[in-house]
Design a protein around this motif. Structure first.
Motif, mmCIF file in Angstrom:
data_model
loop_
_atom_site.group_PDB
_atom_site.id
_atom_site.type_symbol
_atom_site.label_atom_id
_atom_site.label_comp_id
_atom_site.label_asym_id
_atom_site.label_seq_id
_atom_site.Cartn_x
_atom_site.Cartn_y
_atom_site.Cartn_z
ATOM 1 N N ARG A 168 -3.303 10.684 -2.251
ATOM 2 C CA ARG A 168 -2.217 11.556 -1.808
ATOM 3 C C ARG A 168 -1.699 11.006 -0.485
ATOM 4 O O ARG A 168 -2.453 10.937 0.499
ATOM 5 N N SER A 169 -0.456 10.575 -0.476
ATOM 6 C CA SER A 169 0.068 9.938 0.736
ATOM 7 C C SER A 169 1.587 10.032 0.761
ATOM 8 O O SER A 169 2.242 10.030 -0.278
ATOM 9 N N ASP A 170 2.109 10.092 1.957
ATOM 10 C CA ASP A 170 3.556 10.030 2.156
ATOM 11 C C ASP A 170 3.965 8.554 2.094
ATOM 12 O O ASP A 170 3.368 7.714 2.788
ATOM 13 N N ALA A 171 4.956 8.247 1.305
ATOM 14 C CA ALA A 171 5.418 6.857 1.164
ATOM 15 C C ALA A 171 5.908 6.292 2.492
ATOM 16 O O ALA A 171 5.960 5.078 2.669
ATOM 17 N N ALA A 172 6.248 7.175 3.416
ATOM 18 C CA ALA A 172 6.748 6.716 4.714
ATOM 19 C C ALA A 172 5.615 6.353 5.668
ATOM 20 O O ALA A 172 5.858 5.834 6.758
ATOM 21 N N HIS A 173 4.377 6.651 5.280
ATOM 22 C CA HIS A 173 3.217 6.330 6.132
ATOM 23 C C HIS A 173 2.070 5.907 5.231
ATOM 24 O O HIS A 173 1.151 6.693 4.988
ATOM 25 N N LEU A 174 2.121 4.704 4.720
ATOM 26 C CA LEU A 174 1.080 4.266 3.781
ATOM 27 C C LEU A 174 -0.152 3.790 4.551
ATOM 28 O O LEU A 174 -0.036 3.026 5.513
ATOM 29 N N ALA A 175 -1.326 4.245 4.089
ATOM 30 C CA ALA A 175 -2.564 3.893 4.796
ATOM 31 C C ALA A 175 -3.157 2.597 4.234
ATOM 32 O O ALA A 175 -4.334 2.546 3.872
ATOM 33 N N PHE A 176 -2.327 1.566 4.092
ATOM 34 C CA PHE A 176 -2.823 0.275 3.596
ATOM 35 C C PHE A 176 -2.472 -0.802 4.620
ATOM 36 O O PHE A 176 -1.479 -0.668 5.351
ATOM 37 N N ALA A 179 6.947 -0.258 2.113
ATOM 38 C CA ALA A 179 6.738 -1.064 0.898
ATOM 39 C C ALA A 179 6.765 -2.547 1.261
ATOM 40 O O ALA A 179 5.928 -3.328 0.802
ATOM 41 N N ALA A 180 7.695 -2.931 2.124
ATOM 42 C CA ALA A 180 7.788 -4.338 2.538
ATOM 43 C C ALA A 180 6.553 -4.739 3.347
ATOM 44 O O ALA A 180 6.026 -5.839 3.193
ATOM 45 N N ARG A 181 6.107 -3.848 4.178
ATOM 46 C CA ARG A 181 4.941 -4.152 5.025
ATOM 47 C C ARG A 181 3.688 -4.407 4.184
ATOM 48 O O ARG A 181 2.941 -5.357 4.425
ATOM 49 N N VAL A 182 3.451 -3.562 3.171
ATOM 50 C CA VAL A 182 2.185 -3.677 2.417
ATOM 51 C C VAL A 182 2.234 -4.765 1.332
ATOM 52 O O VAL A 182 1.218 -5.083 0.739
ATOM 53 N N LEU A 183 3.443 -5.313 1.073
ATOM 54 C CA LEU A 183 3.545 -6.380 0.057
ATOM 55 C C LEU A 183 3.153 -7.736 0.640
ATOM 56 O O LEU A 183 3.478 -8.043 1.785
ATOM 57 N N LYS A 184 2.521 -8.543 -0.153
ATOM 58 C CA LYS A 184 2.221 -9.922 0.245
ATOM 59 C C LYS A 184 3.544 -10.700 0.364
ATOM 60 O O LYS A 184 4.547 -10.314 -0.255
ATOM 61 N N PRO A 185 3.546 -11.829 1.057
ATOM 62 C CA PRO A 185 4.810 -12.560 1.267
ATOM 63 C C PRO A 185 5.542 -12.942 -0.030
ATOM 64 O O PRO A 185 6.757 -12.949 -0.064
ATOM 65 N N ALA A 186 4.787 -13.228 -1.087
ATOM 66 C CA ALA A 186 5.462 -13.599 -2.342
ATOM 67 C C ALA A 186 5.646 -12.383 -3.258
ATOM 68 O O ALA A 186 6.008 -12.527 -4.429
ATOM 69 N N GLY A 187 5.390 -11.186 -2.706
ATOM 70 C CA GLY A 187 5.403 -9.975 -3.540
ATOM 71 C C GLY A 187 6.796 -9.552 -3.972
ATOM 72 O O GLY A 187 7.804 -9.937 -3.384
ATOM 73 N N ASP A 229 -1.246 -4.441 6.099
ATOM 74 C CA ASP A 229 -0.107 -5.326 5.827
ATOM 75 C C ASP A 229 -0.516 -6.316 4.735
ATOM 76 O O ASP A 229 -1.666 -6.750 4.694
ATOM 77 N N ARG A 230 0.405 -6.692 3.886
ATOM 78 C CA ARG A 230 0.248 -7.754 2.880
ATOM 79 C C ARG A 230 -0.945 -7.524 1.954
ATOM 80 O O ARG A 230 -1.733 -8.421 1.699
ATOM 81 N N THR A 231 -1.077 -6.302 1.452
ATOM 82 C CA THR A 231 -2.200 -5.977 0.556
ATOM 83 C C THR A 231 -1.836 -6.202 -0.910
ATOM 84 O O THR A 231 -2.678 -6.608 -1.706
ATOM 85 N N PHE A 232 -0.580 -5.927 -1.289
ATOM 86 C CA PHE A 232 -0.235 -5.836 -2.715
ATOM 87 C C PHE A 232 0.604 -7.020 -3.217
ATOM 88 O O PHE A 232 1.429 -7.563 -2.487
ATOM 89 N N ASP A 233 0.362 -7.355 -4.486
ATOM 90 C CA ASP A 233 1.144 -8.420 -5.124
ATOM 91 C C ASP A 233 2.482 -7.879 -5.616
ATOM 92 O O ASP A 233 3.461 -8.622 -5.702
ATOM 93 N N GLY A 293 -5.328 -9.329 -12.709
ATOM 94 C CA GLY A 293 -6.037 -9.598 -11.451
ATOM 95 C C GLY A 293 -5.219 -9.211 -10.220
ATOM 96 O O GLY A 293 -5.745 -9.145 -9.118
ATOM 97 N N ASP A 294 -3.929 -8.938 -10.403
ATOM 98 C CA ASP A 294 -3.102 -8.555 -9.257
ATOM 99 C C ASP A 294 -3.441 -7.145 -8.761
ATOM 100 O O ASP A 294 -3.985 -6.321 -9.511
ATOM 101 N N THR A 295 -3.049 -6.900 -7.533
ATOM 102 C CA THR A 295 -3.194 -5.563 -6.949
ATOM 103 C C THR A 295 -1.791 -4.964 -6.857
ATOM 104 O O THR A 295 -0.909 -5.541 -6.214
ATOM 105 N N VAL A 296 -1.604 -3.838 -7.548
ATOM 106 C CA VAL A 296 -0.249 -3.263 -7.684
ATOM 107 C C VAL A 296 -0.239 -1.821 -7.181
ATOM 108 O O VAL A 296 -1.183 -1.064 -7.423
ATOM 109 N N LEU A 297 0.835 -1.477 -6.494
ATOM 110 C CA LEU A 297 0.974 -0.121 -5.950
ATOM 111 C C LEU A 297 2.173 0.580 -6.574
ATOM 112 O O LEU A 297 3.296 0.079 -6.503
#
Ligand code: SAM
Length: 220
Positions: A100-108, A135-143, A110-114, A47-51
Protein backbone atom coordinates in the motif's frame (compact mmCIF):
# COMPACT_ATOMS: atom_id res chain seq x y z
CA UNK A 1 -13.60 21.41 -5.10
CA UNK A 2 -10.00 20.39 -5.92
CA UNK A 3 -9.31 16.68 -5.99
CA UNK A 4 -7.22 15.35 -3.08
CA UNK A 5 -5.31 12.09 -2.68
CA UNK A 6 -7.48 11.26 0.34
CA UNK A 7 -10.62 11.82 -1.71
CA UNK A 8 -9.34 9.54 -4.49
CA UNK A 9 -8.45 6.85 -1.95
CA UNK A 10 -11.93 7.03 -0.41
CA UNK A 11 -13.60 6.87 -3.85
CA UNK A 12 -11.66 3.74 -4.86
CA UNK A 13 -12.12 2.11 -1.44
CA UNK A 14 -15.84 2.46 -2.09
CA UNK A 15 -15.68 1.36 -5.73
CA UNK A 16 -13.41 -1.65 -5.12
CA UNK A 17 -16.02 -4.46 -4.86
CA UNK A 18 -17.58 -3.47 -8.20
CA UNK A 19 -14.44 -2.27 -9.97
CA UNK A 20 -13.78 -5.36 -12.10
CA UNK A 21 -17.40 -5.56 -13.20
CA UNK A 22 -17.51 -1.85 -14.11
CA UNK A 23 -14.23 -2.17 -15.99
CA UNK A 24 -15.63 -5.15 -17.87
CA UNK A 25 -18.84 -3.33 -18.82
CA UNK A 26 -17.08 -0.11 -19.87
CA UNK A 27 -14.53 -1.87 -22.05
CA UNK A 28 -16.71 -4.80 -23.20
CA UNK A 29 -13.79 -6.98 -22.00
CA UNK A 30 -11.57 -5.37 -24.64
CA UNK A 31 -9.22 -4.05 -21.94
CA UNK A 32 -7.51 -7.43 -21.92
CA UNK A 33 -6.28 -6.59 -25.38
CA UNK A 34 -4.90 -3.15 -24.38
CA UNK A 35 -3.26 -4.58 -21.30
CA UNK A 36 -1.68 -7.46 -23.16
CA UNK A 37 -0.50 -5.17 -26.00
CA UNK A 38 1.10 -2.75 -23.60
CA UNK A 39 2.91 -5.54 -21.78
CA UNK A 40 4.14 -6.84 -25.14
CA UNK A 41 5.54 -3.39 -25.94
CA UNK A 42 7.15 -3.13 -22.51
CA UNK A 43 8.63 -6.53 -23.14
CA UNK A 44 9.81 -7.51 -19.67
CA UNK A 45 12.05 -10.58 -19.64
CA UNK A 46 11.93 -13.64 -17.39
CA UNK A 47 13.83 -12.66 -14.27
CA UNK A 48 13.03 -8.94 -14.52
CA UNK A 49 11.74 -6.89 -11.62
CA UNK A 50 8.52 -5.11 -12.62
CA UNK A 51 6.39 -2.57 -10.78
CA UNK A 52 2.67 -2.09 -11.45
CA UNK A 53 1.99 1.43 -10.11
CA UNK A 54 -1.65 2.03 -8.99
CA UNK A 55 -2.24 -1.66 -9.64
CA UNK A 56 -5.83 -1.55 -8.38
CA UNK A 57 -7.42 -5.00 -8.38
CA UNK A 58 -4.52 -6.52 -10.33
CA UNK A 59 -5.99 -6.67 -13.83
CA UNK A 60 -2.52 -6.35 -15.38
CA UNK A 61 -1.00 -9.14 -13.32
CA UNK A 62 -1.81 -12.11 -15.61
CA UNK A 63 -0.10 -10.42 -18.58
CA UNK A 64 2.94 -9.32 -16.59
CA UNK A 65 3.29 -12.72 -14.92
CA UNK A 66 3.33 -14.48 -18.25
CA UNK A 67 6.51 -12.54 -19.02
CA UNK A 68 8.41 -12.40 -15.73
CA UNK A 69 7.30 -15.39 -13.71
CA UNK A 70 10.42 -17.47 -14.22
CA UNK A 71 12.70 -16.07 -11.51
CA UNK A 72 11.16 -12.60 -11.91
CA UNK A 73 9.56 -10.32 -9.35
CA UNK A 74 6.28 -8.50 -9.74
CA UNK A 75 5.22 -5.83 -7.29
CA UNK A 76 1.94 -3.93 -7.23
CA UNK A 77 1.38 -0.69 -5.33
CA UNK A 78 -1.85 1.17 -4.73
CA UNK A 79 -3.23 3.77 -2.37
CA UNK A 80 -6.54 2.03 -1.73
CA UNK A 81 -6.45 -0.86 0.71
CA UNK A 82 -9.82 -2.08 -0.60
CA UNK A 83 -8.53 -2.24 -4.19
CA UNK A 84 -5.49 -4.15 -2.89
CA UNK A 85 -7.79 -6.48 -0.96
CA UNK A 86 -9.48 -7.37 -4.28
CA UNK A 87 -6.04 -7.92 -5.85
CA UNK A 88 -4.91 -10.13 -3.00
CA UNK A 89 -6.52 -13.41 -4.05
CA UNK A 90 -4.83 -13.37 -7.45
CA UNK A 91 -1.61 -11.96 -6.06
CA UNK A 92 -1.11 -14.47 -3.25
CA UNK A 93 -1.48 -17.55 -5.43
CA UNK A 94 0.84 -16.11 -8.08
CA UNK A 95 3.51 -14.73 -5.76
CA UNK A 96 2.89 -11.05 -6.54
CA UNK A 97 3.96 -8.68 -3.76
CA UNK A 98 1.47 -5.97 -2.88
CA UNK A 99 2.36 -2.76 -1.08
CA UNK A 100 0.00 0.00 0.00
CA UNK A 101 1.75 3.15 -1.17
CA UNK A 102 1.16 6.53 -2.71
CA UNK A 103 2.63 6.60 -6.23
CA UNK A 104 3.98 10.05 -5.43
CA UNK A 105 6.18 8.65 -2.62
CA UNK A 106 7.45 5.21 -3.55
CA UNK A 107 9.48 3.44 -0.86
CA UNK A 108 11.92 1.87 -3.34
CA UNK A 109 15.52 2.69 -4.05
CA UNK A 110 16.60 4.50 -7.21
CA UNK A 111 17.04 2.24 -10.28
CA UNK A 112 15.32 -0.83 -8.80
CA UNK A 113 12.98 -1.87 -11.63
CA UNK A 114 13.45 -3.07 -15.20
CA UNK A 115 9.96 -1.98 -16.25
CA UNK A 116 6.98 -0.20 -14.79
CA UNK A 117 3.40 0.19 -15.85
CA UNK A 118 0.69 2.71 -14.84
CA UNK A 119 -2.75 1.94 -16.20
CA UNK A 120 -5.74 4.25 -15.90
CA UNK A 121 -4.27 6.15 -12.97
CA UNK A 122 -2.34 9.28 -14.01
CA UNK A 123 -5.57 11.12 -14.85
CA UNK A 124 -6.98 10.00 -11.52
CA UNK A 125 -4.27 11.01 -9.08
CA UNK A 126 -3.87 14.74 -8.33
CA UNK A 127 -0.11 14.19 -7.84
CA UNK A 128 0.50 12.72 -11.32
CA UNK A 129 3.58 14.90 -11.90
CA UNK A 130 5.29 13.56 -8.80
CA UNK A 131 4.15 10.01 -9.63
CA UNK A 132 5.89 10.26 -13.04
CA UNK A 133 9.05 11.55 -11.36
CA UNK A 134 8.94 8.66 -8.91
CA UNK A 135 8.46 6.14 -11.73
CA UNK A 136 11.54 7.55 -13.47
CA UNK A 137 13.55 7.48 -10.26
CA UNK A 138 12.86 3.80 -9.46
CA UNK A 139 13.46 2.60 -13.06
CA UNK A 140 16.86 1.33 -14.11
CA UNK A 141 18.61 3.43 -16.81
CA UNK A 142 17.50 1.09 -19.61
CA UNK A 143 14.02 0.71 -18.10
CA UNK A 144 10.72 1.31 -19.87
CA UNK A 145 7.40 2.69 -18.69
CA UNK A 146 4.02 1.73 -20.14
CA UNK A 147 0.98 3.95 -19.61
CA UNK A 148 -2.70 3.43 -20.39
CA UNK A 149 -5.17 6.22 -19.94
CA UNK A 150 -8.68 7.32 -20.79
CA UNK A 151 -8.74 9.67 -23.75
CA UNK A 152 -11.27 12.06 -25.27
CA UNK A 153 -11.98 10.78 -28.77
CA UNK A 154 -12.18 12.99 -31.80
CA UNK A 155 -13.95 12.06 -35.06
CA UNK A 156 -17.18 10.03 -35.17
CA UNK A 157 -17.08 9.09 -31.47
CA UNK A 158 -16.69 12.70 -30.33
CA UNK A 159 -20.24 13.00 -28.96
CA UNK A 160 -20.07 9.67 -27.13
CA UNK A 161 -16.75 10.92 -25.77
CA UNK A 162 -18.31 14.08 -24.35
CA UNK A 163 -20.94 12.05 -22.47
CA UNK A 164 -18.46 9.45 -21.18
CA UNK A 165 -16.04 12.17 -20.15
CA UNK A 166 -18.68 13.82 -18.01
CA UNK A 167 -19.82 10.56 -16.40
CA UNK A 168 -16.32 9.22 -15.72
CA UNK A 169 -14.98 12.54 -14.48
CA UNK A 170 -17.65 12.49 -11.77
CA UNK A 171 -17.68 8.77 -10.96
CA UNK A 172 -14.06 7.70 -11.38
CA UNK A 173 -12.39 11.05 -10.65
CA UNK A 174 -10.80 11.13 -14.10
CA UNK A 175 -9.33 14.47 -15.19
CA UNK A 176 -9.42 14.46 -18.99
CA UNK A 177 -7.45 17.70 -19.17
CA UNK A 178 -4.20 15.97 -18.15
CA UNK A 179 -2.14 15.48 -21.32
CA UNK A 180 -0.41 12.14 -20.73
CA UNK A 181 2.10 12.42 -23.55
CA UNK A 182 3.17 15.90 -22.52
CA UNK A 183 3.48 14.89 -18.88
CA UNK A 184 5.37 11.68 -19.60
CA UNK A 185 7.78 13.40 -21.96
CA UNK A 186 9.06 15.55 -19.08
CA UNK A 187 10.92 12.49 -17.80
CA UNK A 188 10.84 9.92 -20.62
CA UNK A 189 11.59 9.65 -24.30
CA UNK A 190 8.26 8.72 -25.93
CA UNK A 191 8.73 5.53 -27.94
CA UNK A 192 5.10 4.90 -28.91
CA UNK A 193 1.82 6.82 -28.72
CA UNK A 194 -1.21 4.84 -29.76
CA UNK A 195 -4.97 5.47 -29.57
CA UNK A 196 -7.24 2.47 -29.23
CA UNK A 197 -10.88 1.55 -28.61
CA UNK A 198 -12.20 4.22 -30.97
CA UNK A 199 -9.84 6.79 -29.45
CA UNK A 200 -11.21 6.31 -25.91
CA UNK A 201 -7.92 4.81 -24.71
CA UNK A 202 -4.36 6.07 -25.12
CA UNK A 203 -1.36 3.78 -24.77
CA UNK A 204 2.13 5.22 -24.36
CA UNK A 205 5.52 3.61 -24.03
CA UNK A 206 8.46 5.60 -22.72
CA UNK A 207 12.14 4.88 -22.35
CA UNK A 208 14.31 6.34 -19.65
CA UNK A 209 17.41 6.65 -21.76
CA UNK A 210 17.62 8.69 -24.93
CA UNK A 211 18.44 7.36 -28.36
CA UNK A 212 17.59 8.59 -31.83
CA UNK A 213 14.57 6.42 -32.63
CA UNK A 214 11.53 8.51 -33.62
CA UNK A 215 8.19 8.22 -31.80
CA UNK A 216 5.71 5.84 -33.44
CA UNK A 217 2.21 7.37 -33.61
CA UNK A 218 -0.49 4.83 -34.37
CA UNK A 219 -4.27 4.78 -34.20
CA UNK A 220 -6.27 1.57 -34.22
C1 SAM B 1 -9.01 3.49 -12.41
S1 SAM B 1 -8.14 2.55 -11.22
C2 SAM B 1 -6.96 1.65 -12.21
C3 SAM B 1 -6.52 0.38 -11.54
C4 SAM B 1 -5.63 -0.51 -12.41
N1 SAM B 1 -4.37 0.10 -12.70
C5 SAM B 1 -6.33 -0.91 -13.69
O1 SAM B 1 -5.78 -0.71 -14.77
O2 SAM B 1 -7.42 -1.50 -13.62
C6 SAM B 1 -7.11 3.79 -10.48
C7 SAM B 1 -6.30 3.25 -9.32
O3 SAM B 1 -5.31 4.21 -8.96
C8 SAM B 1 -5.18 4.22 -7.55
N2 SAM B 1 -4.53 5.49 -7.18
C9 SAM B 1 -4.98 6.73 -7.43
N3 SAM B 1 -4.09 7.63 -6.99
C10 SAM B 1 -3.05 6.94 -6.47
C11 SAM B 1 -1.81 7.31 -5.87
N4 SAM B 1 -1.47 8.59 -5.69
N5 SAM B 1 -0.98 6.34 -5.45
C12 SAM B 1 -1.32 5.02 -5.61
N6 SAM B 1 -2.48 4.61 -6.16
C13 SAM B 1 -3.33 5.56 -6.59
C14 SAM B 1 -6.59 4.04 -7.06
O4 SAM B 1 -6.63 3.62 -5.72
C15 SAM B 1 -7.12 2.99 -8.05
O5 SAM B 1 -6.86 1.70 -7.59
Amino acid sequence: MPKTTKGVEAAYDKAAPLYNLMNHIYFFAKDKRFRSMLVERLNPKPGDTVLDICCGTGLNFPFLLQKVKIRGTLLGVDLSSEMLQQAKRKAESEGVNLVRSDAAHLAFRDRTFDATLVSFCLKVTPTYEKAIEEAARVLKPAGRIGVLGNHKPSGPLRFLGIILTKVLSAMAKIDYEVNLKEQLSRKFRIIEDKKMYGGLVQSLVGGKTSNHLPTVNRDD
